[in-house]
Write a protein that holds these residues in place. Structure first.
Motif, PDB file in Angstrom:
ATOM      1  N   UNK A 279      53.635  27.653  76.000  1.00 45.54           N
ATOM      2  CA  UNK A 279      52.797  28.793  75.612  1.00 45.54           C
ATOM      3  C   UNK A 279      52.541  29.697  76.818  1.00 45.54           C
ATOM      4  N   UNK A 280      52.176  29.083  77.935  1.00 43.02           N
ATOM      5  CA  UNK A 280      51.864  29.861  79.140  1.00 43.02           C
ATOM      6  C   UNK A 280      53.110  30.561  79.675  1.00 43.02           C
ATOM      7  N   UNK A 281      54.220  29.850  79.712  1.00 45.46           N
ATOM      8  CA  UNK A 281      55.463  30.421  80.251  1.00 45.46           C
ATOM      9  C   UNK A 281      55.970  31.561  79.381  1.00 45.46           C
ATOM     10  N   UNK A 282      55.957  31.345  78.072  1.00 40.12           N
ATOM     11  CA  UNK A 282      56.411  32.379  77.141  1.00 40.12           C
ATOM     12  C   UNK A 282      55.528  33.621  77.262  1.00 40.12           C
ATOM     13  N   UNK A 283      54.226  33.414  77.400  1.00 40.83           N
ATOM     14  CA  UNK A 283      53.292  34.533  77.542  1.00 40.83           C
ATOM     15  C   UNK A 283      53.549  35.305  78.834  1.00 40.83           C
ATOM     16  N   UNK A 284      53.796  34.581  79.917  1.00 40.24           N
ATOM     17  CA  UNK A 284      54.069  35.220  81.201  1.00 40.24           C
ATOM     18  C   UNK A 284      55.355  36.027  81.154  1.00 40.24           C
ATOM     19  N   UNK A 285      56.361  35.450  80.537  1.00 34.65           N
ATOM     20  CA  UNK A 285      57.636  36.151  80.389  1.00 34.65           C
ATOM     21  C   UNK A 285      57.451  37.459  79.638  1.00 34.65           C
ATOM     22  N   UNK A 286      56.724  37.405  78.537  1.00 35.58           N
ATOM     23  CA  UNK A 286      56.560  38.605  77.726  1.00 35.58           C
ATOM     24  C   UNK A 286      55.783  39.704  78.441  1.00 35.58           C
ATOM     25  N   UNK A 352      64.926  28.440  84.260  1.00 39.39           N
ATOM     26  CA  UNK A 352      63.694  29.195  84.043  1.00 39.39           C
ATOM     27  C   UNK A 352      63.177  29.779  85.362  1.00 39.39           C
ATOM     28  N   UNK A 353      63.330  29.019  86.443  1.00 42.22           N
ATOM     29  CA  UNK A 353      62.911  29.510  87.757  1.00 42.22           C
ATOM     30  C   UNK A 353      63.774  30.693  88.199  1.00 42.22           C
ATOM     31  N   UNK A 451      52.921  38.780  89.725  1.00 42.17           N
ATOM     32  CA  UNK A 451      51.975  37.664  89.778  1.00 42.17           C
ATOM     33  C   UNK A 451      51.990  36.833  88.509  1.00 42.17           C
ATOM     34  N   UNK A 452      52.100  37.492  87.375  1.00 42.02           N
ATOM     35  CA  UNK A 452      52.146  36.785  86.092  1.00 42.02           C
ATOM     36  C   UNK A 452      53.424  35.946  86.001  1.00 42.02           C
ATOM     37  N   UNK A 453      54.559  36.502  86.440  1.00 46.82           N
ATOM     38  CA  UNK A 453      55.813  35.747  86.460  1.00 46.82           C
ATOM     39  C   UNK A 453      55.682  34.474  87.306  1.00 46.82           C
ATOM     40  N   UNK A 454      55.087  34.617  88.478  1.00 46.98           N
ATOM     41  CA  UNK A 454      54.958  33.474  89.383  1.00 46.98           C
ATOM     42  C   UNK A 454      54.145  32.354  88.728  1.00 46.98           C
ATOM     43  N   UNK A 455      53.001  32.689  88.178  1.00 47.07           N
ATOM     44  CA  UNK A 455      52.125  31.679  87.588  1.00 47.07           C
ATOM     45  C   UNK A 455      52.779  30.993  86.388  1.00 47.07           C
ATOM     46  N   UNK A 456      53.422  31.784  85.521  1.00 51.16           N
ATOM     47  CA  UNK A 456      54.020  31.222  84.308  1.00 51.16           C
ATOM     48  C   UNK A 456      55.087  30.194  84.609  1.00 51.16           C
ATOM     49  N   UNK A 457      55.975  30.502  85.546  1.00 47.10           N
ATOM     50  CA  UNK A 457      57.038  29.541  85.850  1.00 47.10           C
ATOM     51  C   UNK A 457      56.511  28.320  86.600  1.00 47.10           C
ATOM     52  N   UNK A 458      55.493  28.509  87.420  1.00 44.95           N
ATOM     53  CA  UNK A 458      54.902  27.375  88.137  1.00 44.95           C
ATOM     54  C   UNK A 458      54.383  26.333  87.153  1.00 44.95           C
TER      55      UNK A 458
END
Length: 501
Positions: A279-286, A352-353, A451-458
């Motif tokens: 959920x978090x990763x998909x949200x960050x990607x979008x 994904x990274x 910043x959103x990209x970094x957090x989502x993939x982490x």
């Protein structure tokens, strides 16, 4: 539990086709030889590819269309112009997602119950018809009616991703999951490329900006006819598939009983760490993806000072690169997994990274591009979007890894959350940009996306998994438990327990 009980329990799991030992799963999948030639599963993949091509063309047609609709210096003066400020434009561009998020979770449930074929048919049929009506609605009701129409288009398209994931869970063999899944979703980038590339040409032609909506809508209506005749819910239900190909797909996915009703384990899904990571990763990607997709034409026009026809062509370049890279990354991922160079989970996290952290670096670089360095800015934008293709081999297909029986519902959940970000991101851009010609203000937009990209993939790297979860199968009732427990002791029985699907 005694050794004998453990053996019986292990045998029951193996007979269900869901042995959790990943090495045994790999061995089982690698032993299955696919039938030669172009099969029905490839026909379904091709149809889904073009379905997503049309879907994304219908989504992004307004990204360039709105630039022409408000351009007072447009070469073609024969069509109506609108006096909409940047905030109004951001509201119009985000309104699609207001409807889109509403139908995501119901779509996953409906795809399981009624079949994904009929949902895709109505979804794209309705959205395409509304696209044809866009110029009329803009003329009659201005921005308010256009917002209403885009909300309806979003509602109709909310069925697309959950339905596609449901179909992939039934049509894509495990050994081909990365490739077929990526080939399907690559249609999204192909549609974006085509629409962005021709929108500027159409806007400058005798058709004017209304031609953008007429052409994309007509293409969608043609696809619905093709899907009606050649689409299928599953190999079992398809009338022309060969027995060899059907058996290959079914054996790869495990013995499935399509007659059983799926019981969705809501609590298990929402408390699963890998699902939360999705959920978090998909949200960050979008957030990053749709920030760039909806705002790039404006950035190119107002900051890079590119005229609309060239703007549209260059706006499509990053998505062309993304489409090409998706076709390159997918066989590499399947090769690494099938040859046991990487475990499935390691491959998902690696790609994904690549797909989120390299674009993050490109966005940070874009924030510091000196004024006048247009080629460098376009190169970084192309990298920020194009390399994002690797996420197709990461979080995008991970729903099916975790729980193929609930892939449609899971995609509905993550896509619902993710597209809340698709609503918020353009609105944040509208708040940040008091002056959309100011490169310093655009720098803030790029900082936020990076910043959103970094957090989502982490989060995905830390919590993501790729093995089938225990809640994939609905919990049987006590009678079923007793029957299954007794089954291995009946040596003369030829009946095999079946998975819920």
């Amino acid at each position: 539990m005694s050794d004998n009980d453990k053996a019986v329990h292990g045998k029951a799991i193996e007979m269900n086709g869901y042995n959790k030992d990943t090495s045994m799963e790999k061995t089982k999948c690698s032993d299955l030889k696919p039938p030669s030639g172009f099969g029905i599963r490839h026909v379904q993949t091709l149809l889904l590819f073009f379905g997503l091509t049309v879907a994304y063309a219908l989504r992004v047609n307004l990204s360039v269309g709105i630039v022409a609709m408000v351009d007072k210096n447009a070469a073609n003066k024969d069509f109506e112009e609108f006096d909409w400020d940047q905030k109004t434009q951001s509201i119009i561009l985000s309104s699609f997602f207001w409807g889109y998020v509403v139908t995501q979770i119901p779509a996953g449930q409906m795809a399981q119950r009624f079949g994904a074929k009929i949902l895709l048919l109505f979804s794209l049929g309705i959205c395409s018809s509304l696209a044809v009506l866009t110029p009329i609605c803009a003329h009659i009701g201005g921005s308010k009616l256009l917002v209403g129409l885009r909300i309806l288009q979003g509602l109709s398209q909310g069925f697309i991703f959950p339905s596609t994931h449901t179909l992939l869970s039934k049509w894509a063999p495990v050994s081909e999951r990365g490739r077929l899944g990526t080939y399907c979703y690559a249609g999204a980038q192909f549609g974006t490329v085509i629409m962005l590339a021709i929108s500027g040409v159409l806007a400058s032609s005798s058709m004017g900006w209304p031609g953008i909506f007429y052409i994309s809508g007509a293409a969608g209506l043609v696809w619905t006819v093709m899907w009606f005749f050649f689409g299928g819910n599953s190999p079992v239900e398809h009338g022309t598939i060969s027995a060899e190909e059907r058996d290959f797909i079914e054996n790869s996915l495990g013995n499935q009983d399509h007659s059983k009703k799926i019981v969705t384990p809501w609590k298990a899904i929402f408390t699963s760490a890998p699902m939360i990571a999705l959920i978090i990763t998909h949200s960050s990607h979008n957030w990053g993806f749709w920030t760039l997709l909806t705002e790039m034409p404006t950035y190119m026009k107002n900051v890079l000072e590119l005229e609309i026809k060239k703007n549209a062509l260059l706006s499509s370049l990053p998505y062309l690169v993304m489409w090409i890279l998706s076709l390159i990354f997918s066989p590499i991922s399947d090769f690494l997994i099938n040859q046991h160079y990487l475990s499935r989970v390691a491959s998902r996290k690696l790609f994904n990274s690549i797909g989120l952290w390299i674009p993050m670096c490109a966005l940070l670089g874009l924030a510091f591009v000196p004024a006048g360095h247009t080629d460098l800015a376009i190169g970084l934008l192309t990298a920020a979007v194009g390399i994002n293709a690797a996420t197709y081999l990461g979080f995008q297909v991970n729903h099916i890894d975790l729980a193929p029986n609930h892939a449609g519902t899971m995609m509905g959940i993550t896509n619902c959350a993710a597209n809340v970000m698709s609503i918020i991101a353009p609105l944040i851009v509208g708040l940040v940009l008091d002056n959309d010609k100011d490169p310093v203000q655009w720098r803030t937009v790029f900082y936020i996306a990076a910043g959103v990209y970094f957090f989502g993939n982490l989060v995905f790297v830390l919590l993501g998994k790729a093995d089938i979860q225990s809640w994939n199968e609905s919990h049987p009732n006590k009678k079923d438990d007793d029957t299954e427990a007794a089954l291995p002791n009946n040596h003369n029985s030829t009946e095999r327990p079946t998975n819920v699907d």
